[in-house]
Enzyme design. Structure first.
Site, short mmCIF file in Angstrom:
data_model
loop_
_atom_site.label_atom_id
_atom_site.label_comp_id
_atom_site.label_asym_id
_atom_site.label_seq_id
_atom_site.Cartn_x
_atom_site.Cartn_y
_atom_site.Cartn_z
N LEU A 128 -5.20 5.52 6.47
CA LEU A 128 -5.40 4.02 6.25
C LEU A 128 -4.90 3.83 4.82
O LEU A 128 -4.61 2.63 4.44
CB LEU A 128 -6.68 3.73 6.32
CG LEU A 128 -7.25 3.62 7.84
CD1 LEU A 128 -8.62 3.58 7.92
CD2 LEU A 128 -6.77 2.57 8.50
N ARG A 170 -5.11 5.54 0.46
CA ARG A 170 -5.28 6.70 -0.42
C ARG A 170 -5.96 6.27 -1.70
O ARG A 170 -5.57 5.25 -2.22
CB ARG A 170 -4.36 7.53 -0.97
CG ARG A 170 -3.08 7.03 -1.13
CD ARG A 170 -1.93 7.97 -1.57
NE ARG A 170 -1.05 8.17 -0.42
CZ ARG A 170 -0.16 9.11 -0.27
NH1 ARG A 170 0.18 9.51 -1.26
NH2 ARG A 170 0.61 9.23 0.99
N SER A 230 -9.01 6.74 -4.98
CA SER A 230 -9.14 8.06 -6.08
C SER A 230 -9.77 9.07 -5.67
O SER A 230 -9.45 10.40 -6.11
CB SER A 230 -10.09 7.43 -7.18
OG SER A 230 -11.03 6.77 -6.62
N GLY A 277 -9.05 10.50 -2.71
CA GLY A 277 -8.30 11.43 -1.66
C GLY A 277 -7.63 10.34 -0.69
O GLY A 277 -7.56 9.26 -0.57
N VAL A 336 -7.42 8.30 3.01
CA VAL A 336 -8.46 7.90 3.94
C VAL A 336 -7.72 7.56 5.55
O VAL A 336 -6.73 7.26 5.55
CB VAL A 336 -8.96 6.17 3.58
CG1 VAL A 336 -10.17 5.43 4.33
CG2 VAL A 336 -9.41 6.32 2.20
N ASP A 369 -14.30 -0.26 -10.20
CA ASP A 369 -13.12 -0.33 -9.61
C ASP A 369 -12.95 -1.61 -8.57
O ASP A 369 -12.47 -1.43 -7.51
CB ASP A 369 -12.37 0.88 -8.90
CG ASP A 369 -11.14 0.99 -9.03
OD1 ASP A 369 -10.38 0.17 -9.42
OD2 ASP A 369 -10.54 1.72 -8.19
C1 NAG Z 1 -6.41 13.32 -5.42
O1 NAG Z 1 -7.37 12.66 -6.18
C2 NAG Z 1 -7.10 12.48 -7.54
C3 NAG Z 1 -8.32 11.94 -8.29
O2 NAG Z 1 -9.56 12.70 -7.70
C4 NAG Z 1 -6.07 11.49 -7.51
O3 NAG Z 1 -5.50 11.01 -8.85
C5 NAG Z 1 -4.75 11.94 -6.72
O4 NAG Z 1 -3.95 10.84 -6.70
C6 NAG Z 1 -5.11 12.44 -5.42
N1 NAG Z 1 -4.16 12.69 -4.87
C7 NAG Z 1 -3.60 12.46 -3.53
C8 NAG Z 1 -2.53 13.06 -3.09
O5 NAG Z 1 -4.28 11.76 -2.98
#
Ligand code: NAG
Ligand code: NAG
Ligand code: NAG
Ligand code: NAG
Ligand code: NAG
Ligand code: NAG
Ligand code: NAG
Ligand code: NAG
Ligand code: NAG
Ligand code: NAG
Ligand code: NAG
Ligand code: NAG
Length: 764
Positions: free
Chosen positions: A515, A517, A519, A521, A523, A634
């Site tokens: 769905l 992404r 901070s 990870g 979704v 945010d």
């Molecule tokens: C993983 O999480 C970090 C922050 O916690 C973020 O900056 C990063 O973009 C994320 N990576 C992905 C692949 O979602």
């Protein structure tokens, strides 16, 4: 041209990378150096003792696409009993045959996967293996047998000009005298190896061994050895204190004789050990160790030139940090769980416990070892980090359990907790929360479930006490924690999901179920077996490494006590296999951002005003009613979701998703809400390159202040009959984005203002 560029890059890399090696002592995790960065391998927790490797390059946490990990598939490394790292290669002992296996870590162009063992040794069985800079020594004997001592074989591994390795029998490493001795431990450095001789004492040999000043006559007996480039440190069997020999620079500031250790790792010029009491890591030598994780216990560690990686005792997740590093450069290991130690034959010893794989929550996983008769023994901890007290001691099958001082309820722990609170300035955030820590992840869950199931017991921290309590004292004072039973009249808020259930529900976390992404990870949209639609947030590796299980449990406890009709509520979670999965209500109408800017049919003015009010109500709940109060940090139109009734729900709040840059002030949220109001009014994005000025605040606010708000209203929908409520809404937005935070309204005032507007807005 290309060749020139390649040579330039190569020489740069060679210039930048100092020579070094994995060294250290053999174990479940090992490091090597090679190419432009460190390379690590570890035995995994799958029960098959497979090897996972990662490294290659440093990755910055800010680059979302960075994938610094490479998995075992790429390297095709067989199941291993133990690992040890050299310079550009690693060695191990195969778990099925005890045969030696060495492989290059320099990438696919060289001899990766090729056995770097001379033919004459390949079929021998070894009980120990130690890779040094350019040689390997191994102790004969089957790995999984009671006899772990034998004579030693050594061979050289040399790097050819084309970066491939050649293994050959060694002529100058050791003589007849050494090869007749029986060793039971061995480590290798640069041009030397040292071993514990069966008769007692340590013997070093090899062309560079004389510089160490370590004599066979030493009468001490040693539990663990670890070799650096030109030095050796060891843990004394009797007192577990550290002794070092050789190049003194590499062990300056080594711990005094009051510190006891259970494990050692070394880089070329520094050492790190795991303390016997708290299992915290302590490093010494010629470097700055300011990035060592605080208040975290480790099971095993390995170090390369400038990176240390460890297996965290709480959750068996890998964590890595830099030596001499600044916090801006992170190094992300893969998400897989690692074996907390090496398997061995025979029962565990005194002051050890046998690891019980059932705490990992995988029904099919009964042991982390390849064979049933093997056991995985780890040293017992005896004390806890700051902010935690010892709530149960080590037994033969579980480590000591440390409990957060926030759960301390009587005199048995108040002294130690007061003492610790005194000198721990960090973690102010967490010590208000109910947490429990230890090697037993299930104990964590018991507490969390209790808190979720019995929400009314969760009260605000009592500031008068030296320590704080999450669980109300009145009902529970006399009950041991394990006895807290769910009150039958209260419905559980958070459901515990199986990892397999969520894997199925998301088609194995496939892209087409994604769905978005955030901070935290990715979704995913998921359909549970009962047909319910939910959204699953899956923490990515970077999130998991930078927050430990304890912080996650604290976050969960808060999230599962938070309920409101204008926020996206948590339904449940899963923490199996080191994953951090949060299951949320699914919002079928997506984000406000997409409706305003994504080319969907425009939202009516009436709906927009209602969404503004509902968003403000969600924020007011977080700011005022939630316990503890939550600053979103945010607020933006893509974090305002629309449910099946088109009601606005605030999403993506929580402590762990907050980055350092986030303002801790509720008035920061109010400003961001003002920006969302401007987007709602104008249909314009927050930042639009095609507008002048591109920032929505700079573009709209001067016009609103001139009383000409009507000019900036969204042209894609017809103006309402009565434009007055929208002009008032513009004035509210203008108030929210005032530069001086004290001039901004608080969320309660906002709700009142918008409530009035929404009533007027019925006329829109
Ligand atoms: C993983 O999480 C970090 C922050 O916690 C973020 O900056 C990063 O973009 C994320 N990576 C992905 C692949 O979602
Ligand atoms: C890692 O290194 C390779 C080449 O050695 C390079 O192509 C790749 O972009 C690097 N990755 C990161 C994340 O820096
Ligand atoms: C041991 O494992 C290796 C690698 O998985 C395999 O090639 C070999 O056949 C196995 N040997 C035995 C005796 O099972
Ligand atoms: C590297 O050079 C050696 C000889 O020095 C040769 O045997 C080997 O095949 C070469 N390897 C590669 C990958 O080119
Ligand atoms: C090996 O041991 C013998 C007898 O103990 C001694 O004379 C000889 O010098 C030793 N050799 C080396 C190379 O140390
Ligand atoms: C080894 O021990 C002997 C006797 O204890 C001593 O004379 C000698 O100097 C020592 N050698 C080294 C290299 O320390
Ligand atoms: C190590 O110390 C323990 C007691 O602390 C003793 O039982 C054991 O025999 C010692 N091991 C060696 C090899 O000296
Ligand atoms: C760390 O810094 C010290 C002093 O600046 C330096 O001598 C040492 O080589 C550095 N170590 C690493 C691993 O970068
Ligand atoms: C170690 O590094 C950190 C971060 O770079 C720095 O703040 C600190 O002052 C350094 N400590 C020493 C003793 O140099
Ligand atoms: C491991 O833990 C499970 C569940 O707590 C228990 O049933 C089992 O007996 C334990 N196994 C061992 C070897 O202690
Ligand atoms: C103190 O509380 C702990 C649980 O927090 C309990 O196990 C222990 O028995 C209590 N001790 C006393 C003296 O009440
Ligand atoms: C919000 O502001 C109003 C008016 O200034 C004040 O009465 C109220 O206490 C404030 N609410 C909060 C939670 O600060």
């Amino acid at each position: 041209m290309e060749t020139h560029l390649f040579l330039l890059v190569l020489s740069l890399l060679l210039f930048l990378s100092k020579p070094g090696s994995g060294f250290g002592s053999p174990g479940p995790i090992a490091a090597s150096l090679g190419g432009n960065s460190a390379f690590f391998c570890a035995i995994d927790a799958s029960g098959r003792q497979e090897v996972i490797c990662w490294g290659k390059n440093y990755s910055s946490p800010s680059s979302p696409s960075s994938s610094s990990s490479s998995t075992s598939q790429t390297y095709n490394i067989p199941s291993m009993a133990v690992l040890s790292g050299g310079d550009g290669f690693l060695c191990g002992v195969l778990s099925n045959t005890s045969q030696p296996f060495c492989f290059s870590s320099l990438g696919s162009s060289s001899s990766s996967g090729t056995d770097l063992v001379p033919l004459s040794y390949r079929t021998n069985a070894y009980s120990q293996i130690a890779a040094g800079n350019r040689h390997v020594c191994a102790v004969r004997g089957a790995y999984y047998s009671d006899h772990d001592s034998g004579t030693v074989d050594c061979w050289e591994i040399t790097k050819a000009a084309n970066n491939s390795f050649v293994a050959k029998e060694s002529s100058n490493l050791y003589d007849q005298n050494v090869s007749n001795l029986v060793f039971n431990k061995i480590v290798s450095g640069d041009g030397f190896s040292c071993g514990v001789v069966r008769e007692g004492g340590v013997l070093c040999f090899g062309p560079k061994s004389s510089t160490l000043g370590l004599n066979t006559t030493t009468s001490d007996s040693f539990e663990v050895l670890s070799a650096g480039k030109s030095s050796v440190c060891a843990i004394l069997n009797s007192t577990r204190e550290i002794k070092c020999w050789g190049d003194e620079d590499s062990f300056v500031n080594s711990p005094g004789d009051e510190s006891r250790f259970v494990a050692l790792a070394s880089g070329p010029n520094h050492y790190c050990g795991i303390r016997e009491d708290t299992h915290e890591v302590e490093c010494w030598g010629n470097a700055n160790f300011s990035l060592i994780p605080k208040a975290s216990g480790f099971k095993a560690i390995a170090s390369s030139d400038s990176i240390v990686c460890g297996i965290r005792e709480e959750d068996l997740v890998l964590d890595c940090w830099m030596v001499n590093g600044s916090s801006t450069l992170a190094y992300d290991p893969p998400l897989e769980l690692c074996s907390p130690g090496v398997c061995r034959a025979g029962p565990c010893g005194d002051k050890e416990f046998a690891f019980n794989a059932s705490i990992l929550g995988e029904p099919d996983l009964t042991s982390l070892c390849v064979r049933k008769e093997l056991s995985l023994c780890s040293p017992c901890g005896s004390d806890c980090s700051n902010g935690f007290f010892l709530s149960s001691s080590c037994t033969e099958n579980s480590d000591r359990v440390c409990t957060s001082c926030s759960l301390c309820q009587n005199s048995s722990c108040s002294d130690i907790c007061k003492l610790h609170n005194h000198d721990s300035s960090s973690d102010k955030h967490w010590n208000q929360l109910a947490l429990i820590v230890g090697s037993s992840a299930s104990a964590l869950l018991i507490i969390i479930i209790c808190c979720c199931v019995v929400p009314r017991f969760v009260t605000s921290p009592n500031k008068e006490d030296g320590f704080k309590s999450c669980i109300g004292k009145t009902d529970l004072e006399t009950e041991p924690l394990e006895m807290i039973a769910p009150a039958p009249s209260v419905t559980p808020f958070a459901q515990v999901f199986r990892l397999s259930e969520l894997k199925d529900a998301t088609n194995g976390f496939k892209e087409f179920n994604e769905l978005g992404r955030g901070s935290y990870g990715f979704v995913y949209k998921a359909v549970l077996s009962d047909g319910r639609q939910v959204a699953v947030k899956r923490a990515n590796a970077s999130t998991i490494i930078h927050t430990n299980a304890r912080e996650f449990e604290a976050e969960l406890e808060i999230l599962c006590n938070i309920r409101h009709s204008n926020i996206v509520n948590l339904i449940g979670y899963s923490t199996e296999m080191g994953e951090r999965l949060l299951v949320y209500e699914y919002m079928p109408h997506g984000t406000l951002h997409d409706h305003l800017h994504g080319g969907f049919s425009p939202l009516s003015w009436g709906l927009r005003v209602r969404i503004a009010l509902q968003t403000a109500k969600g924020l007011e709940y977080l700011h005022v009613e939630a316990e503890p109060r939550i600053v979103h940090g945010d607020v933006k139109s893509s974090n305002v979701l629309l449910d099946s009734e088109w009601a606005a729900r605030v999403a993506d709040f929580g402590l762990l998703t907050s980055s350092n840059e986030r303002s801790l002030d509720v008035k920061g949220d109010v400003y961001d809400f003002g920006v969302v109001l401007l987007e709602i009014l104008t249909g314009r994005k927050r930042y639009d390159r095609d507008c002048d000025p591109p920032e929505i605040v700079e573009w709209a606010v001067p016009v609103i202040r001139e009383g000409k708000a009507a000019v900036v209203l969204d042209k894609y929908i017809a103006s309402p009959r009565n434009v007055e409520p929208l002009l008032k809404l513009a004035d509210v937005a203008e108030l929210c984005v005032r530069e001086d935070p004290s001039q901004r309204p608080n969320t309660s005032e906002l709700v009142n203002l918008l409530d009035q507007l929404a009533r007027d807005g019925l006329l829109l």
